[in-house]
Design an enzyme around this catalytic site. Sequence first.
Site, PDB file in Angstrom:
ATOM      1  N   ASP A  85       0.856  -1.188   0.000  1.00 32.65           N
ATOM      2  CA  ASP A  85       0.000   0.000   0.000  1.00 32.65           C
ATOM      3  C   ASP A  85       0.890   1.236   0.000  1.00 32.65           C
ATOM      4  O   ASP A  85       1.992   1.212   0.557  1.00 32.65           O
ATOM      5  CB  ASP A  85      -0.906   0.001   1.239  1.00 32.65           C
ATOM      6  CG  ASP A  85      -2.219   0.725   1.008  1.00 32.65           C
ATOM      7  OD1 ASP A  85      -3.271   0.067   1.029  1.00 32.65           O
ATOM      8  OD2 ASP A  85      -2.188   1.954   0.799  1.00 32.65           O
ATOM      9  N   SER A 109      -2.019   6.262   0.527  1.00 33.63           N
ATOM     10  CA  SER A 109      -2.606   7.510   0.037  1.00 33.63           C
ATOM     11  C   SER A 109      -4.061   7.659   0.473  1.00 33.63           C
ATOM     12  O   SER A 109      -4.571   8.773   0.569  1.00 33.63           O
ATOM     13  CB  SER A 109      -2.526   7.577  -1.491  1.00 33.63           C
ATOM     14  OG  SER A 109      -3.286   6.538  -2.076  1.00 33.63           O
ATOM     15  N   SER A 155     -15.175  -3.643 -11.681  1.00 39.20           N
ATOM     16  CA  SER A 155     -16.310  -2.867 -11.173  1.00 39.20           C
ATOM     17  C   SER A 155     -17.477  -2.940 -12.139  1.00 39.20           C
ATOM     18  O   SER A 155     -17.290  -3.083 -13.358  1.00 39.20           O
ATOM     19  CB  SER A 155     -15.874  -1.407 -11.005  1.00 39.20           C
ATOM     20  OG  SER A 155     -16.980  -0.556 -10.849  1.00 39.20           O
ATOM     21  N   TYR A 209     -12.835   6.930 -14.211  1.00 38.05           N
ATOM     22  CA  TYR A 209     -12.671   5.760 -13.336  1.00 38.05           C
ATOM     23  C   TYR A 209     -13.195   4.499 -14.027  1.00 38.05           C
ATOM     24  O   TYR A 209     -12.507   3.470 -14.095  1.00 38.05           O
ATOM     25  CB  TYR A 209     -13.403   5.968 -12.007  1.00 38.05           C
ATOM     26  CG  TYR A 209     -13.564   4.684 -11.219  1.00 38.05           C
ATOM     27  CD1 TYR A 209     -12.473   4.074 -10.631  1.00 38.05           C
ATOM     28  CD2 TYR A 209     -14.811   4.064 -11.106  1.00 38.05           C
ATOM     29  CE1 TYR A 209     -12.607   2.881  -9.940  1.00 38.05           C
ATOM     30  CE2 TYR A 209     -14.956   2.877 -10.414  1.00 38.05           C
ATOM     31  CZ  TYR A 209     -13.856   2.282  -9.833  1.00 38.05           C
ATOM     32  OH  TYR A 209     -13.995   1.103  -9.167  1.00 38.05           O
ATOM     33  N   LYS A 226     -11.195   0.882 -15.528  1.00 40.02           N
ATOM     34  CA  LYS A 226     -11.546  -0.518 -15.269  1.00 40.02           C
ATOM     35  C   LYS A 226     -11.777  -1.269 -16.583  1.00 40.02           C
ATOM     36  O   LYS A 226     -11.370  -2.432 -16.731  1.00 40.02           O
ATOM     37  CB  LYS A 226     -12.780  -0.604 -14.366  1.00 40.02           C
ATOM     38  CG  LYS A 226     -12.525  -0.130 -12.935  1.00 40.02           C
ATOM     39  CD  LYS A 226     -11.407  -0.910 -12.256  1.00 40.02           C
ATOM     40  CE  LYS A 226     -11.186  -0.492 -10.817  1.00 40.02           C
ATOM     41  NZ  LYS A 226     -10.042  -1.181 -10.194  1.00 40.02           N
ATOM     42  N   TYR A 257     -17.404  -5.872  -9.101  1.00 43.17           N
ATOM     43  CA  TYR A 257     -18.307  -5.714  -7.993  1.00 43.17           C
ATOM     44  C   TYR A 257     -19.143  -4.470  -8.090  1.00 43.17           C
ATOM     45  O   TYR A 257     -18.801  -3.502  -8.747  1.00 43.17           O
ATOM     46  CB  TYR A 257     -17.677  -5.808  -6.604  1.00 43.17           C
ATOM     47  CG  TYR A 257     -16.214  -5.711  -6.458  1.00 43.17           C
ATOM     48  CD1 TYR A 257     -15.401  -6.798  -6.735  1.00 43.17           C
ATOM     49  CD2 TYR A 257     -15.625  -4.549  -5.979  1.00 43.17           C
ATOM     50  CE1 TYR A 257     -14.050  -6.715  -6.534  1.00 43.17           C
ATOM     51  CE2 TYR A 257     -14.273  -4.478  -5.779  1.00 43.17           C
ATOM     52  CZ  TYR A 257     -13.485  -5.561  -6.067  1.00 43.17           C
ATOM     53  OH  TYR A 257     -12.147  -5.477  -5.860  1.00 43.17           O
ATOM     54  N   PHE A 258     -20.257  -4.628  -7.363  1.00 41.82           N
ATOM     55  CA  PHE A 258     -21.233  -3.560  -7.354  1.00 41.82           C
ATOM     56  C   PHE A 258     -20.851  -2.605  -6.214  1.00 41.82           C
ATOM     57  O   PHE A 258     -19.733  -2.107  -6.228  1.00 41.82           O
ATOM     58  CB  PHE A 258     -22.638  -4.161  -7.374  1.00 41.82           C
ATOM     59  CG  PHE A 258     -22.984  -4.651  -8.774  1.00 41.82           C
ATOM     60  CD1 PHE A 258     -23.908  -3.980  -9.551  1.00 41.82           C
ATOM     61  CD2 PHE A 258     -22.298  -5.725  -9.352  1.00 41.82           C
ATOM     62  CE1 PHE A 258     -24.167  -4.389 -10.866  1.00 41.82           C
ATOM     63  CE2 PHE A 258     -22.547  -6.142 -10.656  1.00 41.82           C
ATOM     64  CZ  PHE A 258     -23.487  -5.470 -11.416  1.00 41.82           C
ATOM     65  N   ASN A 259     -21.624  -2.338  -5.229  1.00 45.08           N
ATOM     66  CA  ASN A 259     -21.267  -1.279  -4.266  1.00 45.08           C
ATOM     67  C   ASN A 259     -20.921  -1.859  -2.898  1.00 45.08           C
ATOM     68  O   ASN A 259     -21.820  -2.169  -2.113  1.00 45.08           O
ATOM     69  CB  ASN A 259     -22.417  -0.274  -4.155  1.00 45.08           C
ATOM     70  CG  ASN A 259     -22.511   0.610  -5.384  1.00 45.08           C
ATOM     71  OD1 ASN A 259     -22.720   0.113  -6.483  1.00 45.08           O
ATOM     72  ND2 ASN A 259     -22.331   1.907  -5.211  1.00 45.08           N
ATOM     73  N   GLY A 290     -21.206  11.555 -14.264  1.00 48.18           N
ATOM     74  CA  GLY A 290     -20.618  10.214 -14.246  1.00 48.18           C
ATOM     75  C   GLY A 290     -21.491   9.151 -13.593  1.00 48.18           C
ATOM     76  O   GLY A 290     -21.192   7.962 -13.681  1.00 48.18           O
TER      77      GLY A 290
END
Length: 337
Positions: A31, A34, A125, A150, A154, A177-179, A297
């Site tokens: 990582d 950030s 995503s 974004y 993806k 993936y969704f949310n 968006g």
Amino acid sequence: MKIVVTGGLGFIGSHTVVELQNEGFEVIAIDNLSNSSIEVLDGIERITGKKPLFEHIDLREKAAVQDFFKKNNDIAGVIHFAASKAVGESVENPLLYYENNLNSLVYILQELTNLPTANLIFSSSCTVYGQAEKMPITEDATIQPAMSPYGNTKQIGEEIIFDVAQVTNLNSVLLRYFNPIGAHPSAEIGELPLGVPQNLVPFITQTAFGLRKELAVFGNDYPTNDGTCIRDYIHVVDLAKAHVIALQRLLQKQNQEKVEIFNLGTGTGSSVLEVITAFEKVSGRKVPYKVVPRRSGDVITAYANTDKANNVLGWKAQFTLEDALGSAWKWEQKVRS
């Protein structure tokens, strides 16, 4: 087996590190901190009894990536989360997103495909579908033009992986993936964005706690039941478990194609106002909000058809929306106490 988790101290990454360690994997978390905190390592250790190895690396630095893989040439697989992930921010700062999300993937693939085996789980995503024509969204839905930089990163990331797998030893699972929402039930780790949250649920929990004056609801004039956007909200622990299952699928050579794609969601869509109402019910707190103009968006509606993940991957979401919101509230209270 040694598994690398990039973005390993982030929201989804940290929960996946927990599930990997629970399954006996040796984890190296990478990582650049950030949008995360080094203290997450302590939370992971309190849950699992073991602190993962940690490397503070910015994956945009090619030499640092090369150096890491030289020292760690016995890696069984990489789960790649490290990326910038806010739709609105990507519209405002597209070059940051293209640099961060694409360069890091390219540098990892350049090194990974030099190893004897190259297994990659890619954090994709539902944004790759754009505004899908049909609901629920299946994996073979037409990929629409991206609605944000974004989402475009993806889409391009997936294309890069397909191209590389054609001509190298790469095997990959793309998880769309969704949310993701919620937190670990222990409240030792959860979603803790730096600065103003870009996602709905941390903004709700911070508003309920009194850190924010009110929640902004972006538009109430969409063609939905209550005029607000609809998403498929999935508990982050369910999501983390899916990454472990997908990894085991590659390690056991059960994949039927070099690159496989699975949607990860609950299969149920919830509007922004429905999420607010559900949160108020589980928390007993009112969430003040105001409607503001639509956000550039944002798609109108997106929820998953999960048949392929259920039947082929052998994974199914176990937690409800209320479970996820309750865990997010428990985490928020713990963090602020």
